[in-house]
Write a protein that holds these residues in place. Structure first.
Motif, PDB file in Angstrom:
ATOM      1  N   LEU A 140       0.835  -1.197   0.000  1.00  0.00           N
ATOM      2  CA  LEU A 140       0.000   0.000   0.000  1.00  0.00           C
ATOM      3  C   LEU A 140       0.868   1.245   0.000  1.00  0.00           C
ATOM      4  N   LEU A 141       1.865   1.225   0.899  1.00  0.00           N
ATOM      5  CA  LEU A 141       2.816   2.335   0.987  1.00  0.00           C
ATOM      6  C   LEU A 141       3.511   2.546  -0.355  1.00  0.00           C
ATOM      7  N   ALA A 142       3.951   1.420  -0.926  1.00  0.00           N
ATOM      8  CA  ALA A 142       4.654   1.484  -2.211  1.00  0.00           C
ATOM      9  C   ALA A 142       3.754   2.125  -3.265  1.00  0.00           C
ATOM     10  N   ALA A 143       2.508   1.707  -3.282  1.00  0.00           N
ATOM     11  CA  ALA A 143       1.559   2.242  -4.254  1.00  0.00           C
ATOM     12  C   ALA A 143       1.386   3.745  -4.061  1.00  0.00           C
ATOM     13  N   LEU A 144       1.387   4.155  -2.779  1.00  0.00           N
ATOM     14  CA  LEU A 144       1.221   5.572  -2.473  1.00  0.00           C
ATOM     15  C   LEU A 144       2.460   6.380  -2.846  1.00  0.00           C
ATOM     16  N   LEU A 145       3.620   5.773  -2.601  1.00  0.00           N
ATOM     17  CA  LEU A 145       4.870   6.529  -2.734  1.00  0.00           C
ATOM     18  C   LEU A 145       5.383   6.555  -4.167  1.00  0.00           C
ATOM     19  N   LEU A 167       9.345   7.988  -5.248  1.00  0.00           N
ATOM     20  CA  LEU A 167      10.091   7.356  -4.160  1.00  0.00           C
ATOM     21  C   LEU A 167      10.512   5.948  -4.572  1.00  0.00           C
ATOM     22  N   ALA A 168      11.539   5.446  -3.894  1.00  0.00           N
ATOM     23  CA  ALA A 168      12.130   4.166  -4.284  1.00  0.00           C
ATOM     24  C   ALA A 168      11.115   3.042  -4.210  1.00  0.00           C
ATOM     25  N   ARG A 169      11.327   2.059  -5.094  1.00  0.00           N
ATOM     26  CA  ARG A 169      10.422   0.918  -5.039  1.00  0.00           C
ATOM     27  C   ARG A 169      10.672   0.170  -3.732  1.00  0.00           C
ATOM     28  N   ALA A 170       9.562  -0.297  -3.143  1.00  0.00           N
ATOM     29  CA  ALA A 170       9.681  -1.019  -1.885  1.00  0.00           C
ATOM     30  C   ALA A 170      10.154  -2.440  -2.142  1.00  0.00           C
ATOM     31  N   GLU A 171       9.926  -2.938  -3.337  1.00  0.00           N
ATOM     32  CA  GLU A 171      10.424  -4.271  -3.687  1.00  0.00           C
ATOM     33  C   GLU A 171      11.874  -4.148  -4.129  1.00  0.00           C
ATOM     34  N   GLU A 212      19.152  -8.085  -3.747  1.00  0.00           N
ATOM     35  CA  GLU A 212      19.387  -6.943  -2.858  1.00  0.00           C
ATOM     36  C   GLU A 212      18.428  -6.954  -1.683  1.00  0.00           C
ATOM     37  N   GLN A 213      18.861  -6.323  -0.604  1.00  0.00           N
ATOM     38  CA  GLN A 213      18.025  -6.198   0.595  1.00  0.00           C
ATOM     39  C   GLN A 213      17.079  -5.009   0.417  1.00  0.00           C
ATOM     40  N   PRO A 214      15.917  -5.070   1.093  1.00  0.00           N
ATOM     41  CA  PRO A 214      15.031  -3.900   1.031  1.00  0.00           C
ATOM     42  C   PRO A 214      15.643  -2.704   1.770  1.00  0.00           C
ATOM     43  N   VAL A 215      15.310  -1.509   1.330  1.00  0.00           N
ATOM     44  CA  VAL A 215      15.744  -0.296   2.043  1.00  0.00           C
ATOM     45  C   VAL A 215      14.533   0.565   2.334  1.00  0.00           C
ATOM     46  N   ASP A 216      14.661   1.443   3.311  1.00  0.00           N
ATOM     47  CA  ASP A 216      13.581   2.373   3.591  1.00  0.00           C
ATOM     48  C   ASP A 216      13.370   3.270   2.377  1.00  0.00           C
ATOM     49  N   PRO A 217      12.114   3.649   2.104  1.00  0.00           N
ATOM     50  CA  PRO A 217      11.858   4.478   0.924  1.00  0.00           C
ATOM     51  C   PRO A 217      12.567   5.824   1.001  1.00  0.00           C
ATOM     52  N   TYR A 218      12.989   6.328  -0.136  1.00  0.00           N
ATOM     53  CA  TYR A 218      13.621   7.653  -0.222  1.00  0.00           C
ATOM     54  C   TYR A 218      13.326   8.196  -1.602  1.00  0.00           C
ATOM     55  N   GLU A 219      13.519   9.481  -1.762  1.00  0.00           N
ATOM     56  CA  GLU A 219      13.227  10.094  -3.051  1.00  0.00           C
ATOM     57  C   GLU A 219      14.367   9.816  -4.023  1.00  0.00           C
ATOM     58  N   VAL A 220      14.039   9.192  -5.151  1.00  0.00           N
ATOM     59  CA  VAL A 220      15.060   8.870  -6.149  1.00  0.00           C
ATOM     60  C   VAL A 220      15.306  10.089  -7.032  1.00  0.00           C
ATOM     61  N   SER A 221      16.585  10.459  -7.129  1.00  0.00           N
ATOM     62  CA  SER A 221      16.929  11.623  -7.944  1.00  0.00           C
ATOM     63  C   SER A 221      18.414  11.599  -8.258  1.00  0.00           C
ATOM     64  N   ASN A 222      18.767  12.049  -9.462  1.00  0.00           N
ATOM     65  CA  ASN A 222      20.182  12.150  -9.809  1.00  0.00           C
ATOM     66  C   ASN A 222      20.921  13.104  -8.883  1.00  0.00           C
ATOM     67  N   SER A 278      22.823  10.561   3.911  1.00  0.00           N
ATOM     68  CA  SER A 278      22.059   9.523   4.601  1.00  0.00           C
ATOM     69  C   SER A 278      22.686   8.144   4.448  1.00  0.00           C
ATOM     70  N   SER A 279      23.364   7.880   3.302  1.00  0.00           N
ATOM     71  CA  SER A 279      23.904   6.521   3.169  1.00  0.00           C
ATOM     72  C   SER A 279      25.158   6.299   4.027  1.00  0.00           C
TER      73      SER A 279
END
Ligand code: HEM
Lengths: 287, 163
Positions: B7-12, B17-21, B26-36, B113-114
């Motif tokens: 649901l969160l993924a669908a919203l974000l 924002l990063a895919r939740a899958e 790879e391991q899952p990560v908390d969502p963040y805004e994807v940008s160059n 953040s990383s």
């Protein structure tokens, strides 16, 4: 070796002992060549001029130290320098250097005696006040340091007879150093407030002036940098003209302990003898 | 839980924002805004540097070699003990490729953040730079081109080094 080096090292250990106890200091950690080499007067820098870089391999969490031996041979003189320096937290530097001018035949000609030596002890302190030469690649701000060098001639009396006002004096300087990585360049500018005759080897004038000093190096690999330096000098000794110094150098970091430097120097006129050009060789060890 | 994540993924997702899958391996990560902009540096102009690194394949070799050296380096290997190396290699390759003006977008997190949780020091930062230099030497990247990339990475020290 003379006594001064052990004294310096004892002094440094005493000065840094409380700091070492307070926090575990890291050793090593600077990138190759970013500690500079040792200037003739002992401060971390180029061969002829101090830079804003702090000597030794210590980072902002550590301590480092270097020792150097320089050998300069020009047409009519020999010049040697040895000494040690320590850097603390990549912010403070203390240094000692013993410079000796061997007058060879000129000594005899001037009536001083064959191989007569003028020497001086140079005690230096330096503090980094702004900027970061290595990481600040996105800003024009160089790394800036201020420093002082206290010099005492071993020829008190004679240097006054030759026209100096004093046999000791203090130079104060500010240095700005910038690594321009995108161009593989290293640049330094130093302004020195000094009354020294021939760096202080021939004593001091009471009238000091501001003299600029420049270094420019081009990095050929992470171990090798080639470049040149120009050091303006005062010229107020009545009996002999004094010229600016210049050099062309190559410095090679064998590893993070040993840096070897070789070059061509032009020291100009020294004590009435013109065109003093020749070879500069230097070894610096450190951690 | 799974439904909430989806649901969160669908919203974000519409917000960029990063895919939740996570990607395979790879391991899952908390969502963040994807940008160059997360890459921390603007790309170069022209193709010269991308070519100096032998394109995407060369960048891939440089990153893999650097990561291998980091993992074998007693000065810093412990810092990577818990890392998702599959993701790290992928995002580093994207980041270098993007900065060198290759045909890549950077999809990783920003440098602050990383690295925030790793307590990295200048000594450790320099160790990684040294490993990168050795990796670039191995790839035969000309020294001048190496320094151009390092000039872009050096200011990231302010975000990466926290101790
Ligand atoms: C300019 C220098 C550096 C760059 C460009 C860089 C780049 C990156 C990138 C792109 C990521 C992945 C971000 C993501 O997962 O979305 C990352 C993560 C990481 N980096 Fe760096 N890094 C640098 C310096 C360092 C240093 C000096 C260290 C330690 C010695 C380090 C340790 C790590 C660790 C431990 C992670 C997290 C990996 C994980 O948790 O899966 N990095 N870095």
């Amino acid at each position: 070796m003379r006594l001064e080096i052990p004294i310096v090292l004892v002094g440094l250990s005493i000065a840094f002992a409380p700091v070492c106890a307070a926090q575990k200091l890291e050793l090593r950690g600077k990138l190759l060549l970013t500690r500079g080499v040792s200037s003739l007067e002992g401060a971390g820098g180029g061969a002829l001029t101090p830079w804003a870089l702090i000597t030794g391999n210590g980072t902002d969490r550590g301590i480092g130290a270097t020792a150097h031996y320089d050998y300069v041979t020009v047409n009519d003189y020999g010049l040697t320098s040895y000494g040690a320096a320590a850097g603390l937290y990549d912010r403070f530097e203390v240094s000692y250097s013993r410079m000796t001018l061997d007058t060879r035949d000129v000594g005899a000609a001037l009536g001083l005696g064959q191989g007569y030596e003028f020497a001086q002890d140079v005690w230096g302190v330096k503090m980094r006040v702004a900027g970061d030469a290595v990481y600040g690649q996105d800003t024009w701000l160089p790394q800036i340091a201020v420093g002082a060098e206290y010099k005492t001639s071993n020829r008190d009396g004679l240097v006054q007879a030759l026209g100096a006002d004093e046999s000791e004096g203090i130079d104060i300087y500010v240095s700005a150093t910038k690594l321009i990585l995108a161009e593989s360049l290293l640049a330094n500018a130093t302004l020195r407030y000094t009354g020294a005759h021939q760096t202080g080897l021939l004593g001091y004038s009471d009238e000091a002036s501001v003299q600029p000093e420049f270094s420019l190096g081009y990095m050929l690999s992470r171990r090798l940098i080639v470049g040149g330096e120009y050091r303006f000098k005062p010229d107020d000794l009545a009996f002999a003209k004094e010229d600016d110094f210049l050099d062309l150098f190559g410095a090679y970091a064998v590893n993070d302990t040993l840096t070897l430097t070789a070059g061509y120097v032009d020291l100009g006129e020294i004590a009435t003898v013109e065109d003093q050009r020749g070879l500069y060789l230097s070894a610096q060890v450190g951690f | 839980m799974k439904t909430i994540t989806l649901l969160l993924a669908a919203l974000l997702l519409p917000l960029g924002l990063a895919r939740a899958e996570p990607l395979p391996g790879e391991q899952p990560v908390d969502p963040y805004e994807v940008s160059n902009a997360n890459a921390g540096a603007d790309p170069f102009e022209g193709a010269a540097l991308f070519e100096a690194f032998n394109g995407e394949a060369g960048i891939g070799r440089v990153v893999d070699d650097m990561v291998d050296r980091n993992l074998a380096d007693p000065r810093i290997k412990d810092i990577f003990a818990a890392s998702d190396l599959v993701r790290l290699r992928r995002t580093l390759k994207e980041q270098f490729c993007f900065i060198l003006n290759g045909p890549c977008d950077y999809t990783g997190m920003d440098m602050k953040s990383s690295h925030a949780d790793h307590g990295i020091t200048n000594r450790e930062f320099n160790a990684l730079v040294e490993n990168l230099q050795l990796a670039m030497n191995t790839e035969g990247v000309p020294f001048r081109a190496q320094n151009k990339l390092l000039a872009k990475l050096a200011p990231m020290q302010r975000d990466v080094v926290t101790r």
